[in-house]
Design an enzyme around this catalytic site. Sequence first.
Site, PDB file in Angstrom:
ATOM      1  N   SER A   1       0.381 -41.607 -11.816  1.00 17.82           N
ATOM      2  CA  SER A   1       1.736 -42.136 -11.632  1.00 17.82           C
ATOM      3  C   SER A   1       1.808 -43.389 -10.769  1.00 17.82           C
ATOM      4  O   SER A   1       2.848 -44.056 -10.745  1.00 17.82           O
ATOM      5  CB  SER A   1       2.645 -41.056 -11.029  1.00 17.82           C
ATOM      6  OG  SER A   1       3.002 -40.112 -12.005  1.00 17.82           O
TER       7      SER A   1
ATOM      8  N   VAL B   1      -0.931 -37.644  -9.468  1.00 20.21           N
ATOM      9  CA  VAL B   1      -1.580 -36.334  -9.473  1.00 20.21           C
ATOM     10  C   VAL B   1      -3.099 -36.436  -9.545  1.00 20.21           C
ATOM     11  O   VAL B   1      -3.789 -35.427  -9.487  1.00 20.21           O
ATOM     12  CB  VAL B   1      -1.038 -35.426 -10.598  1.00 20.21           C
ATOM     13  CG1 VAL B   1       0.424 -35.111 -10.365  1.00 20.21           C
ATOM     14  CG2 VAL B   1      -1.260 -36.062 -11.963  1.00 20.21           C
TER      15      VAL B   1
ATOM     16  N   LYS C   1       2.897 -46.473 -12.474  1.00 15.98           N
ATOM     17  CA  LYS C   1       4.313 -46.743 -12.744  1.00 15.98           C
ATOM     18  C   LYS C   1       4.816 -47.958 -11.969  1.00 15.98           C
ATOM     19  O   LYS C   1       5.734 -48.648 -12.420  1.00 15.98           O
ATOM     20  CB  LYS C   1       5.141 -45.504 -12.401  1.00 15.98           C
ATOM     21  CG  LYS C   1       4.845 -44.298 -13.283  1.00 15.98           C
ATOM     22  CD  LYS C   1       5.552 -43.042 -12.784  1.00 15.98           C
ATOM     23  CE  LYS C   1       5.205 -41.826 -13.648  1.00 15.98           C
ATOM     24  NZ  LYS C   1       5.798 -40.574 -13.139  1.00 15.98           N
TER      25      LYS C   1
ATOM     26  N   TYR D   1       7.774 -38.012  -5.454  1.00 21.04           N
ATOM     27  CA  TYR D   1       8.314 -36.827  -6.126  1.00 21.04           C
ATOM     28  C   TYR D   1       9.410 -36.197  -5.269  1.00 21.04           C
ATOM     29  O   TYR D   1      10.196 -36.910  -4.647  1.00 21.04           O
ATOM     30  CB  TYR D   1       7.197 -35.827  -6.454  1.00 21.04           C
ATOM     31  CG  TYR D   1       6.072 -36.396  -7.279  1.00 21.04           C
ATOM     32  CD1 TYR D   1       6.312 -37.081  -8.462  1.00 21.04           C
ATOM     33  CD2 TYR D   1       4.743 -36.270  -6.874  1.00 21.04           C
ATOM     34  CE1 TYR D   1       5.280 -37.609  -9.223  1.00 21.04           C
ATOM     35  CE2 TYR D   1       3.695 -36.790  -7.631  1.00 21.04           C
ATOM     36  CZ  TYR D   1       3.981 -37.466  -8.809  1.00 21.04           C
ATOM     37  OH  TYR D   1       2.959 -37.990  -9.551  1.00 21.04           O
TER      38      TYR D   1
ATOM     39  N   TYR E   1       1.903 -45.205 -22.402  1.00 18.48           N
ATOM     40  CA  TYR E   1       2.131 -44.456 -21.154  1.00 18.48           C
ATOM     41  C   TYR E   1       0.888 -43.676 -20.745  1.00 18.48           C
ATOM     42  O   TYR E   1       0.457 -43.724 -19.581  1.00 18.48           O
ATOM     43  CB  TYR E   1       3.329 -43.519 -21.329  1.00 18.48           C
ATOM     44  CG  TYR E   1       3.572 -42.652 -20.124  1.00 18.48           C
ATOM     45  CD1 TYR E   1       3.976 -43.203 -18.910  1.00 18.48           C
ATOM     46  CD2 TYR E   1       3.396 -41.265 -20.195  1.00 18.48           C
ATOM     47  CE1 TYR E   1       4.191 -42.403 -17.795  1.00 18.48           C
ATOM     48  CE2 TYR E   1       3.617 -40.466 -19.088  1.00 18.48           C
ATOM     49  CZ  TYR E   1       4.006 -41.040 -17.895  1.00 18.48           C
ATOM     50  OH  TYR E   1       4.213 -40.244 -16.794  1.00 18.48           O
TER      51      TYR E   1
END
Length: 312
Positions: free
Chosen positions: A71, A266, A74, A248, A196
């Site tokens: 992530s 993660v 992103k 998160y 993605y």
Amino acid sequence: MDWTVKHEFDIPTFVQQLVEEARALPATGKVADYIPALANVKPEQVGLALATIDGKLYSAGDAQTGFSIQSISKILGLVMAMNRVGDSLWQRVHMEPSGLPFNSIVQLEYEHGIPRNPFINAGAILIADVLVKHYSASRQAFISFIRQLAGCEQIFVDEGVFQSEKQHGSRNAAMAYLMKSFGNIEADVERVLEHYFYQCSVTLSCQQLATSLTFLANRGVHPQTNGMICSRRDAHRVNAILSTSGMYDQSGEFAFTVGLPAKSGVGGGIVAIVPGYGVICAWSPRLNHFGNSCLGMHMITRLAEQLGLSVY
């Protein structure tokens, strides 16, 4: 912001001590296993790097070992999309904290296919759609962008992680098709998902990640090349969303205790931006129940506290 006081402190020694301290802590958390390729990573690895905007790089432990950035990718996708489409992006994705798990479908349905922010999965998939629509070869553009930022051509995608992501991406696919049903995904869904999963599977080290993101600590200008990566306003916006939504459901606690814009993945990595000073990257694969690296959290918290790096 003036961080000159920090140079009175022996940073290299402290960074090494932090890694040794982290390794001595009781093993808590567990390696991500919902993506099988990540479950095979050796859990005892610990790396820490600090890249400053004046060109210094401090690191210790497994800071040169590559890991799946997941992530954290992103951030980079968001910057590319902001550069490509400008303010129109915010009509399709918002900038508010989610308050629900990063892969929630319920919220997406309730809010008519508009993701809460670019750092939850639905938001990042929307960003992937923008990139697929606006680049003829979006995956190549993405990896080239990272290589440029890291100053290294030897950066690649882990094919095993990529295939594992695709095989176990049903929930992400459900979100993509739900957004498509609301007209908020414009490209072919399978191409969007491929992009993605690809960006999440990029492998970088702590040193490379810290170096790559220094432009966010330097008002959008990469300090090593003096090239403008994004506008000063967009660097501010990215850091603002990171502060509220990058960790998160632990984002509020991280802002409260550490006080830095940050993003976790993660794969066990965490990056924290210190505007006007530099970037911290910590990595260790065992995650807490929020999905954040247990030892990574510990090291960044201790380093920020010791050096007085909170932006608040």
